[in-house]
Design a protein around this motif. Structure first.
Motif, PDB file in Angstrom:
ATOM      1  N   GLN B 211       0.841  -1.208   0.000  1.00 52.17           N
ATOM      2  CA  GLN B 211       0.000   0.000   0.000  1.00 52.17           C
ATOM      3  C   GLN B 211       0.874   1.257   0.000  1.00 52.17           C
ATOM      4  O   GLN B 211       0.507   2.275  -0.570  1.00 52.17           O
ATOM      5  CB  GLN B 211      -0.945   0.006   1.206  1.00 52.17           C
ATOM      6  CG  GLN B 211      -2.049  -1.042   1.122  1.00 52.17           C
ATOM      7  CD  GLN B 211      -3.236  -0.689   2.033  1.00 52.17           C
ATOM      8  OE1 GLN B 211      -3.749   0.425   1.993  1.00 52.17           O
ATOM      9  NE2 GLN B 211      -3.657  -1.634   2.851  1.00 52.17           N
ATOM     10  N   LEU B 218       0.180   6.969  -6.507  1.00 53.66           N
ATOM     11  CA  LEU B 218      -0.939   7.926  -6.510  1.00 53.66           C
ATOM     12  C   LEU B 218      -0.437   9.369  -6.493  1.00 53.66           C
ATOM     13  O   LEU B 218      -0.947  10.226  -7.220  1.00 53.66           O
ATOM     14  CB  LEU B 218      -1.839   7.694  -5.293  1.00 53.66           C
ATOM     15  CG  LEU B 218      -2.663   6.399  -5.298  1.00 53.66           C
ATOM     16  CD1 LEU B 218      -3.175   6.109  -3.883  1.00 53.66           C
ATOM     17  CD2 LEU B 218      -3.833   6.498  -6.283  1.00 53.66           C
ATOM     18  N   LEU B 262      -6.149   4.740  -0.104  1.00 59.67           N
ATOM     19  CA  LEU B 262      -6.063   5.217  -1.501  1.00 59.67           C
ATOM     20  C   LEU B 262      -6.743   6.584  -1.657  1.00 59.67           C
ATOM     21  O   LEU B 262      -6.124   7.553  -2.118  1.00 59.67           O
ATOM     22  CB  LEU B 262      -6.724   4.166  -2.398  1.00 59.67           C
ATOM     23  CG  LEU B 262      -6.514   4.192  -3.914  1.00 59.67           C
ATOM     24  CD1 LEU B 262      -6.878   2.834  -4.502  1.00 59.67           C
ATOM     25  CD2 LEU B 262      -7.274   5.279  -4.631  1.00 59.67           C
TER      26      LEU B 262
END
Lengths: 502, 502
Positions: B211, B218, B262
């Motif tokens: 992650q 991202l 996210l």
């Protein structure tokens, strides 16, 4: 109207609280810069540090501070011992810092902030030319600093005294001569006749996530209270403490070498334990915190080597390593791990050097600093001089400056004169061990997995005292004897003769 | 002798540099406290913040500051527009902060530092009674604060104006009425007739290490320059920026729910982009940084929802997720992921609420704050009142205070009146989207994977302006129209009617 002693000590407390606030903020900002701050933030940080160092300079050397300290100095008999020592330490700082012109003081703090960022990048890219101009300025400033602080001394003597009050080149020369005389033959014997153990970690990977868990275990194993101590990750491991309630250590994980971070955590953990155990009564005073670099390194290297690389510690460590790294540790015995942790083999990186060859790394830095400060070595010639010394003392060729002159963070941090304290600290530690053994079975305590008796002994004799006395006084109180480097050489000769069956 | 305008602006620059140094240090210390500082360090930090807030108070309200600003106010025509605005903002602060007694100001900073530590622990242990006394004091201080700042206003109006200049209960009531009228029926329709997608992540683990890599992807995907932006991990995600060269976002990883972090990263990333794109000419001024919470949230929620939950973004995200989580993503289609990212279903946690029900979370906080401030709700009754509102608006039972009244960090941070800006920001964003669409095909830009045109549009119309104008002015310049909440309701109705085939 004259102020009462109570009013004066009230003003002192308020002055110290202010000083400590800036010191605290700067410690946090330094830790933040080294661990998580975005790389582009260095310039902003420089501006903030410039503002703060101007304020700090003012607090240390201002007219009000001078008057307050003078008034308190006239009533030393009325002060409790802690306050008396605070006043004397602050007065020393006042007189010394005043000799440094403020603009130079502030400019140097800004330079160091920049130099740190440049060094990080230069080390990664093995780019000495990028760092050289900063080193030029740092050396130039330190020569000026020595002149301001102690014009009667040789410059390097003035700097040595900064890190270990009372230390001189004369003392260092004598100390290193003993090490050279007794250890170099042993190192040569091992190279010629000693059988090196197999590399039990060759070709194996030790994932960082698991190594982080190992760090937690290690910190607990040596008795660190995590309520007051955090761990971060940096290129070069260090310990930062702003009080006994806020200490941070850092480490660097290498996937192919679990011992690097392992002993780094135990080393920094030793520094942390010292800061964490300063007496409560010194909290919020200028005496809270380790007294000198030499005493500090005596604690870190005591934990790293005397405790961490001992039979008993290795025995307790093994099951933990097996649990965290079952595949990698398959077939590794206690003897294998003990030998791996105690290999004596010349290597390039000081922080990863073994206990025996370590002091040669320190000695070469000491000699280079001495030459830089007496002007017989130019900064531009430093990498070549470094490489030549490594060849001379360690018999190795330096492949790049990353593994050579750029490896340590001390010079970029402005510290010239710090290195000798590492070797001195190691030697202090060995003498303290001998003293400690008079009242407890240290091996049995370590083997038990509960270090409390060791922690208590060090707390009582060293840690709790903070900076209440000069380093030499603290050492002699603890060892009940003057410093004698042969404890260290005897310890190393005994340990390594056995390890290599010499 | 009267000073020249040049001399006066020189003094202003030096004053602002000092103010920014303290702000910078406090920002770093806050980030450090939330991410890595040892838990036991809170008390020390409180002492440092007390010293700093006294200095800061002095810089903002001191006699010298007052004289300097008065002198500059007499020559506004001679000042460039940036300096003119700085003087007017500083004068506003000077007049307002002076109304707060210094001891109360300092004590409140110390209280908030403590409250933050207590709240973290109370949330983890779902222990409202531990936090209640702090909330009592925070509410009491905010009522006093409102009285000092704007005695002519109702207390809550005074606080709303703190976070979004010009905002009032009247405006909020009207705004929330539109949302209630248009969105509540849609939410009800979905609950009754909408078919919910399958939970594609049920029973799967998404390791934190992976992650973390997703967060890096991202941040790059939305165009964040990591040279100036770092990421940390905290209980409650936030963004902290001390300048365009030093911005930090944080996130919280849940192993069983990758979408939580996210969208949190994309949300905080929107805040970060705003700070990172302030015009260079505003750097080192008091105008560097986002203008208000409402405009700030308009950017974060724009990135989180309008960009992050769009078809095009999801399409580009899918291959990355498949690479990082091959087993977990096996068989998951683009449509599955799009539906998972856009589920509308009442839930307990605001930060994880879907785009449609989100404003109900804000509305309930707004109503509770209103009651706390007009005295119709006692702090002791807050958990029960919270739970009743959750039942009323979301139809859910709150199992524990951790998922209820203790979930957000705003109150422990002293922020009462902040929440409405989240809903307002969401609505601003929808209206800005409509305007943006007049000059570009936003969907095509997002689908291309290169957001440059969107970033440029926002930089020009909002980000670069920093705090050069009032928030309402900046919004109307960007949207070329007054604020109209029906853009937001139309956007949500359009999106969710399609998603749930209503």
């Amino acid at each position: 109207m004259e102020r009462t002693t109570e009013e004066l000590t009230g003003l002192l407390r308020s002055l110290v609280a202010k000083m400590k606030a800036y010191q605290h903020a700067q410690t946090v900002m330094y830790f933040d810069a080294a661990t998580v701050a975005p790389p582009g933030s260095a310039e902003d940080r420089g501006k903030t540090l410039a503002v703060f160092s101007e304020v700090t300079y003012g607090l240390q050397t201002g007219e009000e501070t001078g008057k307050l300290l003078s008034a308190l100095r006239e009533r030393t008999e009325e002060l409790d011992p802690v306050t008396r020592r605070e006043v004397s330490e602050l007065w020393r700082d006042y007189e010394r810092t005043k000799k440094i012109p403020m603009e130079e003081y502030v400019a140097y703090q800004v330079l160091l902030n920049e130099a740190d960022a440049v060094w990080h990048k230069a080390k990664t890219e093995s780019d000495w030319p990028a760092f050289e101009p900063y080193m030029e300025k740092i050396v130039a400033f330190n020569r000026k600093l020595a002149g301001w602080l102690a014009p009667e001394k040789k410059p390097y003597d003035a700097l040595l005294d900064e890190y270990e009050r009372g230390l001189t080149m004369e003392k260092c020369d004598a100390f290193f001569a003993v090490l050279r005389e007794r250890l170099v033959p042993l190192i040569r014997q091992i190279a010629e006749k000693g059988k090196q153990p197999e590399d039990i970690f060759a070709g194996k990977d030790f994932p960082v996530e698991q190594q982080r868990k190992l760090s937690d275990w290690l910190m607990a194993a040596i008795g660190i209270d995590r309520e007051y101590c955090a761990i971060g990750e940096t290129e070069h491991p260090f310990t930062d403490g702003s009080s006994k309630h806020d200490v941070r250590i850092t480490t660097h994980y290498y996937v192919n070498d679990p011992l690097s971070s392992l002993f780094s955590v135990v080393h920094e953990g030793g520094h942390a334990l010292y800061e964490l155990h300063v007496a409560d009564g010194l909290q919020d005073t200028v005496l809270a915190g380790g007294v000198s670099m030499g005493i500090h390194e005596s604690q870190s290297r005591f934990f790293e080597n005397i405790i961490g690389r001992s039979r008993g510690f290795i025995r307790n460590l093994l099951p933990e390593l097996r649990e965290l790294f079952p595949a990698q540790m398959a077939g590794v015995t206690e003897e294998d791990l003990y030998r791996a942790a105690n290999v004596a083999r010349p290597s390039l990186i000081r922080t990863e050097a073994d206990e025996l060859t370590y002091s040669l790394h320190v000695m070469l830095r000491y000699e280079l600093e001495k030459q830089l400060m007496d002007g017989s070595l130019a900064v531009a010639d430093l990498p070549a001089a470094w490489n030549a010394k490594v060849k001379e003392y360690l018999g190795l060729d330096v492949p790049d400056d990353r593994s050579g002159v750029l490896q340590d963070s001390h010079w970029s941090g402005g510290a010239i004169g710090y290195f000798p304290s590492y070797a001195l600290g190691s030697a202090y530690g060995a003498q303290l061990l001998a003293k400690m053994k008079e009242s407890m079975d240290v091996d049995a305590v370590v083997a038990s997995g509960d270090l409390t008796p060791v922690l208590d002994w060090l707390t009582e004799r060293i840690w709790s005292k903070g900076s209440l006395y000069d380093p030499q006084v603290i050492f002699e109180q603890a060892a009940e004897a003057p410093f004698d480097p042969t404890y260290y050489t005897d310890y190393l000769i005994g340990k390594y003769s056995a390890l290599y069956s010499l």
